[in-house]
Design an enzyme around this catalytic site. Structure first.
Site, short mmCIF file in Angstrom:
data_model
loop_
_atom_site.label_atom_id
_atom_site.label_comp_id
_atom_site.label_asym_id
_atom_site.label_seq_id
_atom_site.Cartn_x
_atom_site.Cartn_y
_atom_site.Cartn_z
N GLU A 237 7.26 7.72 3.96
CA GLU A 237 7.46 6.76 5.04
C GLU A 237 8.48 7.19 6.10
OE1 GLU A 237 5.62 4.06 1.90
OE2 GLU A 237 6.82 5.91 1.98
N GLU B 244 3.69 3.37 -4.72
CA GLU B 244 4.31 2.09 -5.08
C GLU B 244 3.36 1.23 -5.92
OE1 GLU B 244 7.53 1.07 -1.73
OE2 GLU B 244 5.52 1.39 -0.91
#
Length: 259
Positions: free
Chosen positions: A133, A113
Site C-alpha cells: 500500500e 489481510e
C-alpha cells in the site's frame, strides 16, 4: 461439492462434507475486492458460523491468484469493498469457526489481510505475500499492520509495512506465517486435507480452542487464565467430552454431536 453460488458470481461457495469452500471469483481482476465480492464473503462467513453442519471453512482464489487486494478502479468510483464484518466481508470480524486460506500466485495488500484473518495458511511455493500500500499512497488498514507483528518477528513485520516489498511463500513458511507449503496448483487440495483433520475433532472444543488462542494474544497471563476458564472449562461438561472419553476407552472413532 454442491455449489450455492453461480460460477459467474464474484464469489463461488461450495460445501464438501462439513467444509465450506469460498472461492474468490474475479479472475480478470486478480480477485480484487469490490462491494459485491465483500457482500458474498460476508454472507458466507455468516453461513459458516450459523450452520451447525459446517465445521470449518477454506477460502481461496480462482485462476492463478489468491487476491490482489482492493479493486482500485472500483474504489475510485466510490464502490465500498466492505461490510459490517470489515474489508472483504471478513477482516474486522472473522468467523468464530476455523478458517484456512489456500494461496496460489499472490496474496498482496488486502489479499494478505484476508489471509491474516484466517487461522491457518497453506501456500504454494513461489507465491508472493506483502502489503504494498505505501507504494500507492495508501495504508494497509484492514488489519494487516495489527496482525503481522503478532504473527512474525517485529523486524520482518516492519520491513513489509514500510518498504511495501513482497516475500515469497518459502520465506513466509520459515518465519511461521504460512503453516504448510505445497507445489503450485495444490493449495486448495492441501488446505482441504488440513481442514478435514480439524473437522474430525469435536466442534465445540475446536471453536473454544480457537477463541482462547486468538484472545490470548491481547491478554496478560491473568487475563488468559480467565478467558481459558470461561471458555474451556464448560467443554468438560458436554456430551462430546463424554463421547471422546468413551471412544478412547473403547478404542473406536468418536461420534460428535456438537453438544
Amino acid at each position: 461439492m454442491n455449489a450455492s453460488v453461480l460460477d459467474d458470481a464474484p464469489v463461488c461457495v461450495t460445501r464438501d462434507d462439513g467444509i465450506l469452500i469460498v472461492r474468490l471469483n474475479r479472475p480478470a481482476e486478480s480477485n480484487a475486492v469490490n462491494g459485491a465480492l465483500a457482500c458474498v464473503v460476508s454472507a458466507a462467513m455468516d453461513e459458516l458460523d450459523n450452520d451447525p453442519s459446517l465445521r470449518i471453512g477454506v477460502i481461496t482464489g480462482s485462476s492463478k491468484a489468491f487476491c490482489a487486494g482492493m479493486d482500485l478502479k472500483a474504489y475510485l468510483q466510490n464502490d465500498v469493498p466492505a461490510t459490517e464484518r470489515g474489508f472483504a466481508g471478513i477482516t474486522r470480524k472473522p468467523p468464530e469457526k476455523p478458517l484456512i486460506a489456500a494461496i496460489e500466485g499472490f496474496a498482496v495488500a488486502g489479499g494478505l489481510e484476508i489471509a491474516l484473518s484466517c487461522d491457518l495458511i497453506v501456500a504454494a511455493r513461489g507465491a508472493k505475500l506483502g502489503v504494498p500500500e505505501p507504494k500507492r499512497g495508501l495504508v494497509a488498514a484492514a488489519g494487516g499492520l495489527i496482525r503481522l507483528p503478532k504473527r512474525i518477528p517485529y523486524q520482518v513485520a516492519m520491513y513489509l509495512a514500510i518498504t511495501g516489498d513482497y516475500i515469497d511463500a518459502e520465506r513466509a513458511y520459515e518465519i511461521g506465517l504460512v503453516n504448510e507449503l505445497c507445489e503450485p496448483g495444490q493449495a486448495l487440495e492441501r488446505a482441504l486435507l488440513l481442514a478435514r483433520r480439524v473437522a474430525d475433532n469435536a466442534p465445540l472444543a475446536v471453536r473454544a480452542s480457537k477463541a482462547i488462542v486468538r484472545g490470548a494474544l491481547d491478554l496478560d497471563e491473568e487475563g488468559g487464565w480467565e478467558l481459558q476458564d470461561r471458555l474451556g472449562l464448560p467443554a468438560l461438561d458436554t456430551e462430546d467430552a463424554r463421547e471422546g472419553a468413551s471412544a478412547f476407552a473403547e478404542k473406536r472413532q468418536p461420534v460428535w454431536k456438537g453438544r
